[in-house]
Design an enzyme around this catalytic site. Structure first.
Site, PDB file in Angstrom:
ATOM      1  N   ARG A   1      25.007 -20.825 -18.937  1.00 33.89           N
ATOM      2  CA  ARG A   1      25.130 -19.537 -18.255  1.00 33.89           C
ATOM      3  C   ARG A   1      26.041 -18.620 -19.068  1.00 33.89           C
ATOM      4  O   ARG A   1      25.807 -17.434 -19.210  1.00 33.89           O
ATOM      5  CB  ARG A   1      25.660 -19.717 -16.822  1.00 33.89           C
ATOM      6  CG  ARG A   1      25.991 -18.388 -16.173  1.00 33.89           C
ATOM      7  CD  ARG A   1      26.175 -18.421 -14.647  1.00 33.89           C
ATOM      8  NE  ARG A   1      26.675 -19.655 -14.093  1.00 33.89           N
ATOM      9  CZ  ARG A   1      27.935 -20.069 -14.191  1.00 33.89           C
ATOM     10  NH1 ARG A   1      28.854 -19.358 -14.810  1.00 33.89           N
ATOM     11  NH2 ARG A   1      28.282 -21.227 -13.650  1.00 33.89           N
TER      12      ARG A   1
ATOM     13  N   LYS B   1       9.647  -4.385 -20.975  1.00 29.15           N
ATOM     14  CA  LYS B   1       8.726  -3.345 -21.406  1.00 29.15           C
ATOM     15  C   LYS B   1       8.490  -3.451 -22.921  1.00 29.15           C
ATOM     16  O   LYS B   1       7.978  -4.451 -23.356  1.00 29.15           O
ATOM     17  CB  LYS B   1       9.277  -1.979 -20.969  1.00 29.15           C
ATOM     18  CG  LYS B   1       9.828  -1.966 -19.514  1.00 29.15           C
ATOM     19  CD  LYS B   1       8.772  -2.203 -18.455  1.00 29.15           C
ATOM     20  CE  LYS B   1       9.315  -2.493 -17.059  1.00 29.15           C
ATOM     21  NZ  LYS B   1      10.293  -1.553 -16.525  1.00 29.15           N
TER      22      LYS B   1
ATOM     23  N   TYR C   1      14.749   5.788 -12.377  1.00 27.34           N
ATOM     24  CA  TYR C   1      13.829   4.676 -12.083  1.00 27.34           C
ATOM     25  C   TYR C   1      14.017   4.180 -10.639  1.00 27.34           C
ATOM     26  O   TYR C   1      15.155   4.022 -10.173  1.00 27.34           O
ATOM     27  CB  TYR C   1      14.090   3.541 -13.096  1.00 27.34           C
ATOM     28  CG  TYR C   1      13.341   2.276 -12.814  1.00 27.34           C
ATOM     29  CD1 TYR C   1      11.967   2.201 -13.016  1.00 27.34           C
ATOM     30  CD2 TYR C   1      13.994   1.143 -12.329  1.00 27.34           C
ATOM     31  CE1 TYR C   1      11.263   1.036 -12.752  1.00 27.34           C
ATOM     32  CE2 TYR C   1      13.299  -0.033 -12.064  1.00 27.34           C
ATOM     33  CZ  TYR C   1      11.932  -0.074 -12.279  1.00 27.34           C
ATOM     34  OH  TYR C   1      11.244  -1.226 -12.011  1.00 27.34           O
TER      35      TYR C   1
ATOM     36  N   ASP D   1      19.819   4.468 -19.996  1.00 26.41           N
ATOM     37  CA  ASP D   1      18.710   3.519 -19.892  1.00 26.41           C
ATOM     38  C   ASP D   1      17.680   3.939 -20.945  1.00 26.41           C
ATOM     39  O   ASP D   1      17.026   4.966 -20.810  1.00 26.41           O
ATOM     40  CB  ASP D   1      18.127   3.580 -18.472  1.00 26.41           C
ATOM     41  CG  ASP D   1      16.984   2.586 -18.259  1.00 26.41           C
ATOM     42  OD1 ASP D   1      16.312   2.217 -19.250  1.00 26.41           O
ATOM     43  OD2 ASP D   1      16.743   2.211 -17.093  1.00 26.41           O
TER      44      ASP D   1
HETATM   45  C1  LIG Z   1      11.297  -1.529 -15.525  1.00 25.53           C
HETATM   46  C2  LIG Z   1      12.490  -0.649 -15.642  1.00 25.53           C
HETATM   47  C3  LIG Z   1      13.746  -1.073 -15.186  1.00 25.53           C
HETATM   48  C4  LIG Z   1      13.958  -2.395 -14.471  1.00 25.53           C
HETATM   49  O1  LIG Z   1      13.747  -3.482 -15.321  1.00 25.53           O
HETATM   50  P1  LIG Z   1      13.175  -4.908 -14.799  1.00 25.53           P
HETATM   51  O2  LIG Z   1      13.056  -5.670 -16.079  1.00 25.53           O
HETATM   52  O3  LIG Z   1      11.878  -4.654 -14.118  1.00 25.53           O
HETATM   53  O4  LIG Z   1      14.199  -5.473 -13.883  1.00 25.53           O
HETATM   54  C5  LIG Z   1      14.833  -0.223 -15.368  1.00 25.53           C
HETATM   55  N1  LIG Z   1      14.681   0.986 -15.945  1.00 25.53           N
HETATM   56  C6  LIG Z   1      13.491   1.429 -16.400  1.00 25.53           C
HETATM   57  C7  LIG Z   1      13.397   2.768 -17.034  1.00 25.53           C
HETATM   58  C8  LIG Z   1      12.350   0.631 -16.263  1.00 25.53           C
HETATM   59  O5  LIG Z   1      11.164   1.082 -16.683  1.00 25.53           O
END
Ligand SMILES: *Cc1c(COP(=O)(O)O)cnc(C)c1O
Length: 387
Positions: free
Chosen positions: A51, A200, A103, A175
């Site tokens: 962890r 993504k 988001y 982000d």
């Molecule tokens: C998908 C996404 C998230 C969240 O990420 P997860 O891997 O689904 O927990 C946060 N910010 C943006 C811009 C995203 O597209």
């Protein structure tokens, strides 16, 4: 470890990874360990428990840090796990300023989890710098920025927002999921922490859920590592291995994502069934010049407003054959979705419409297929559903 002076494409392939000194194995193995042998109590290799740290994860964390041009990377079991860890840095009574089109999962974490711990939020149009400056309070500790935003592809000025945050002694967190470090490196523009959903583009193959944080500050990294270990939203070494494989091809994939999205955006712009196209690469995009300055490419995401009703648009997105009707984004395969009926359905209709998120809007994650097949697929779906 690769040299930090190496160019992006070289770092993507090599940073954080060395052939195994004992057997020459080229790839970082999946270290499927929960624990590590110690020679004497406390005499360990730097790894005690997975962890807290795992060698597969370390290589990935170093790779991600190198791509963002930061010193320290930390990986998490999801993007939300990473974002939650940033929120762990706050205290009750703190205030956060963020975008009104942040988001959905981030919006939910802020309003339904942290709200009850007495963290306050203001959601403003972050392209309006006066509105952001006006929202700053004495207790504002964090300015949370996304760019480009989802699904209208608004582009936010990271330098300007980081300045506003720092004038108030607040942190600026970006982000960077939509742009990826190949197209945009927020630390170079003054951000303190970069957050990612590795699910993504960085993973890139729609086969895992993971997240990451990168920073240049040793102090912030120590605090992030404390919460990473204390809260425990850490990823499996298997998933870390997959993301390490994904980041090697990030530049080649992103080049094709950008090329295809650009071609598709121009084809859709002016198409009979199309009302408007939201893509930072179009001259008509409100922040096209800022995007051209801040980003090294316009990305693989675009949104299109059709001249049609909600039901007709539902029919269009159900009739595509190359595009898969699905949420998420950033994989090699093209995805299509209808925000008003899917990703953004939880937002009340009035609020949605006020934000420009109309019923006939579709969001497209442009994959790396041949763009002619993508055009032909949209054309047949338009014809089948709208004529
Ligand atoms: C998908 C996404 C998230 C969240 O990420 P997860 O891997 O689904 O927990 C946060 N910010 C943006 C811009 C995203 O597209």
């Amino acid at each position: 470890m690769s040299d930090e002076n190496e160019l992006f494409e070289t770092r993507a392939v090599h940073a954080g990874q060395e052939p195994d000194p004992e057997n020459g194995a080229l790839m970082t193995p999946i270290y499927a360990n929960s624990t590590y042998a110690q020679a004497a109590p406390g005499e360990h290799t730097g790894y005690e428990y997975s962890r807290t740290g795992n060698p597969t994860r370390t290589d990935l964390e170093d790779n991600l840090a190198a791509l963002e041009g930061g010193e320290y990377g930390r990986a998490f079991s999801s993007g939300m796990g990473a974002i939650n860890t940033v929120m762990n840095l706050l205290e009750a009574g703190d205030h956060v300023v963020t975008g009104d089109d942040v988001y959905g999962g981030t919006h939910r974490l802020f309003t339904q989890v942290y709200d009850k711990y007495d963290v306050e939020f203001d959601f403003v149009d972050t392209t309006d710098h006066d509105a952001v400056a006006d929202a700053m309070q004495e207790n504002t500790e964090l300015v949370w920025v996304e760019t480009p935003t989802n699904p209208l592809m608004r582009v936010n000025d990271i330098d300007a927002l980081a300045d506003i945050a720092h004038d108030n002694d607040a942190l600026c967190v970006v982000d960077n999921t939509f742009a990826t470090p190949y197209l945009q490196r927020p630390l170079e523009h003054g951000a303190d922490i970069v957050a990612h959903s590795l699910t993504k583009y960085l993973g890139g193959h729609s086969d895992l859920v993971m997240g990451a944080l990168v920073t240049d500050s040793e102090d912030l990294d120590e605090r992030i590592a404390f919460y990473q270990n204390s809260v425990g939203a850490t990823p499996s070494p298997f998933d870390c291995f997959l993301v390490l494989r994904g980041t090697k091809t990030l530049p080649v994939r992103m080049d094709r994502h950008c090329e295809n999205a650009n071609e598709l955006a121009h084809w859709l712009d002016g198409h009979d069934h199309v009302e408007s196209v939201y893509y930072p690469g179009l001259d008509s995009h409100r922040q096209h010049d800022l995007a051209a300055e801040q980003m090294d490419g316009f990305g693989g995401m675009l949104s299109v407003e059709l001249d049609a009703t909600l039901a007709e648009v539902s029919d269009v997105v159900s009739k595509t054959q190359v595009f898969t009707l699905a949420e998420s984004l950033g994989g090699v395969e093209s995805l299509i979705e209808q925000p008003a009926a899917m990703t953004h359905a939880a937002i009340p209709k009035e609020e949605r419409e006020a934000a420009g998120l109309t019923d006939p809007l579709i969001r497209i994650s442009v994959g790396v297929e041949n763009v002619e097949d993508l055009k032909a697929d949209l054309q047949q779906a338009f014809e089948a559903a709208l004529e």
